[in-house]
Scaffold this active site. Structure first.
Site, PDB file in Angstrom:
ATOM      1  N   ARG A  42     -54.934 -34.636  -5.875  1.00 50.94           N
ATOM      2  CA  ARG A  42     -54.424 -35.074  -4.612  1.00 50.94           C
ATOM      3  C   ARG A  42     -54.484 -36.604  -4.340  1.00 50.94           C
ATOM      4  O   ARG A  42     -53.483 -37.153  -3.758  1.00 50.94           O
ATOM      5  CB  ARG A  42     -55.154 -34.490  -3.518  1.00 50.94           C
ATOM      6  CG  ARG A  42     -54.743 -34.698  -2.184  1.00 50.94           C
ATOM      7  CD  ARG A  42     -55.569 -33.608  -1.081  1.00 50.94           C
ATOM      8  NE  ARG A  42     -55.390 -34.420   0.112  1.00 50.94           N
ATOM      9  CZ  ARG A  42     -54.476 -33.821   1.295  1.00 50.94           C
ATOM     10  NH1 ARG A  42     -53.840 -32.978   0.769  1.00 50.94           N
ATOM     11  NH2 ARG A  42     -54.901 -34.277   2.644  1.00 50.94           N
ATOM     12  N   ILE A  68     -49.300 -37.023   4.998  1.00 47.05           N
ATOM     13  CA  ILE A  68     -49.697 -35.863   4.288  1.00 47.05           C
ATOM     14  C   ILE A  68     -50.526 -35.080   5.127  1.00 47.05           C
ATOM     15  O   ILE A  68     -51.488 -35.575   5.791  1.00 47.05           O
ATOM     16  CB  ILE A  68     -50.564 -36.293   2.978  1.00 47.05           C
ATOM     17  CG1 ILE A  68     -50.609 -35.057   2.249  1.00 47.05           C
ATOM     18  CG2 ILE A  68     -51.422 -37.237   2.847  1.00 47.05           C
ATOM     19  CD1 ILE A  68     -51.154 -35.519   0.540  1.00 47.05           C
ATOM     20  N   SER A  69     -50.491 -33.774   5.322  1.00 45.39           N
ATOM     21  CA  SER A  69     -51.180 -32.754   6.005  1.00 45.39           C
ATOM     22  C   SER A  69     -52.592 -32.801   5.280  1.00 45.39           C
ATOM     23  O   SER A  69     -52.785 -32.877   3.997  1.00 45.39           O
ATOM     24  CB  SER A  69     -50.907 -31.512   6.104  1.00 45.39           C
ATOM     25  OG  SER A  69     -49.543 -31.390   6.518  1.00 45.39           O
ATOM     26  N   ASN A  70     -53.649 -32.201   6.271  1.00 51.02           N
ATOM     27  CA  ASN A  70     -55.031 -32.403   5.557  1.00 51.02           C
ATOM     28  C   ASN A  70     -55.012 -31.427   4.475  1.00 51.02           C
ATOM     29  O   ASN A  70     -54.191 -30.054   4.794  1.00 51.02           O
ATOM     30  CB  ASN A  70     -56.073 -32.400   6.687  1.00 51.02           C
ATOM     31  CG  ASN A  70     -55.886 -31.176   7.705  1.00 51.02           C
ATOM     32  OD1 ASN A  70     -55.734 -30.099   6.974  1.00 51.02           O
ATOM     33  ND2 ASN A  70     -55.675 -31.064   8.853  1.00 51.02           N
ATOM     34  N   PHE A 210     -48.048 -31.640  13.598  1.00 55.09           N
ATOM     35  CA  PHE A 210     -47.031 -32.077  12.457  1.00 55.09           C
ATOM     36  C   PHE A 210     -46.204 -33.121  13.027  1.00 55.09           C
ATOM     37  O   PHE A 210     -45.939 -33.125  14.163  1.00 55.09           O
ATOM     38  CB  PHE A 210     -46.396 -30.968  11.978  1.00 55.09           C
ATOM     39  CG  PHE A 210     -47.047 -30.115  10.967  1.00 55.09           C
ATOM     40  CD1 PHE A 210     -46.708 -30.268   9.656  1.00 55.09           C
ATOM     41  CD2 PHE A 210     -47.986 -29.142  11.158  1.00 55.09           C
ATOM     42  CE1 PHE A 210     -47.479 -29.450   8.575  1.00 55.09           C
ATOM     43  CE2 PHE A 210     -48.414 -28.093  10.409  1.00 55.09           C
ATOM     44  CZ  PHE A 210     -48.410 -28.708   9.074  1.00 55.09           C
TER      45      PHE A 210
END
Ligand code: SAH
Length: 219
Positions: A42, A68-70, A210
Site C-alpha cells: 500500500r 485513498i480510502s482507509n 467518500f
C-alpha cells in the site's frame, strides 16, 4: 523489485500483517480479500512523505484534492463486491492512486478502472506497471456511463459517492452481479445492489465518507 517495493521499517511486510490482523478484528472475514491486501504494498501508492502512515487506519491525500480510502473501507467494499464468489470481470469507478484497483486485480481475473482526472490516472498507471499487474485496464472517462462495451460485470465498485443510484451502471451487472457504492451527500451510506433474475435488490449498510462522484473529465 526496487527499494520502494521491497519496503523497510514502517513499510515492511510485518507492518502490513499488523494491518491484516486489525482488519480481522474489525470484522473482515473474506480470506481471499485479506490475502490480497497482505500482498499489495500500500505504501507505494501514496507520496513517499506519507509512506510511514500507509498502513494506518486512515484515509490519506493522493493529490488533486482526492483521498485513498482507509484500509478497512477498501476491505469491506471488496468483500461485499465479491460476496464469496469467483470474480471474472470487475469495474471500478474512481481509480485514484490505483490501490483498490490492485486489490481487486488480486481477487478478480480482469479489472477495468475508470478515472476522470488524467493526472491521477497516469500516476496510477506507472505504479501498477511497477507491480507488474497486467490484468487491469485503466480508462480515462466519466464513470457515470460505465463501460457498456466491456460489460456485463460480476461486480462494480464505486470509490466516489453518488447522489442517486446510477442506473446505467446497475444495468451493466450480470445476473448475480453486485454493485457496491457510497450513496448520499453530507450523510453517506454504503449501498449494495444485487442483480437477480427478477430485477434488483438494494441493501443500505455502513455510514461512510467518500469524495463526491463528479461529472465530466479533466485532461
Ligand atoms: N479507489 C481509489 C480511491 C480514489 S478517491 C484509491 O484506491 O485510491 C475517488 C476517485 O474517484 C478520485 O480519484 C476521483 O477523481 C474519482 N472520480 C470522481 N468522480 C468520478 C467520475 N465521474 N468518473 C470517474 N472517476 C471519478
Amino acid at each position: 523489485m526496487n527499494n520502494r517495493n521491497a519496503g523497510i521499517g514502517m513499510t515492511s511486510q510485518r507492518t502490513r500483517m499488523r494491518m491484516i490482523e486489525r482488519l480481522r478484528d474489525q470484522g473482515v472475514k473474506d480470506e481471499v480479500v485479506l490475502n490480497a491486501m497482505a500482498e499489495i504494498p500500500r505504501h507505494i501508492f501514496v507520496d513517499e512523505a506519507l509512506a510511514s502512515r500507509a498502513y494506518d487506519d486512515v484515509a490519506l491525500p493522493i493529490g488533486f484534492g482526492q483521498t485513498i480510502s482507509n484500509p478497512f473501507t477498501v476491505a469491506r467494499m471488496v468483500e461485499l463486491a465479491r460476496g464469496g464468489r469467483t470474480l471474472h470481470k470487475v469495474l471500478e469507478i474512481g481509480t485514484g492512486c490505483g490501490y483498490q484497483a490492485a486489490v481487486l486485480a488480486r481477487v478478480a481475473r480482469e479489472v477495468y478502472s475508470m478515472e476522470r482526472l488524467a493526472g491521477l490516472l497516469s500516476k496510477a498507471r506507472v505504479r501498477l506497471r511497477e507491480l507488474g499487474m497486467r490484468n487491469i485496464k485503466l480508462k480515462h472517462g466519466d464513470g457515470h456511463a460505465g463501460l457498456k462495451d466491456q460489460g456485463p460485470f460480476d461486480a462494480i465498485v464505486m470509490a466516489a459517492a453518488a447522489t442517486h443510484l446510477p442506473e446505467m451502471l446497475a444495468d451493466q451487472l450480470c445476473e448475480g452481479g453486485r454493485l457496491v457504492l457510497p450513496l448520499g451527500t453530507r450523510e453517506q451510506r454504503l449501498v449494495l445492489v444485487e442483480r437477480n433474475a427478477g430485477g434488483f435488490t438494494q441493501s443500505v449498510l455502513d455510514e461512510v465518507k467518500f469524495v463526491p462522484l463528479i461529472a465530466g473529465v479533466l485532461a
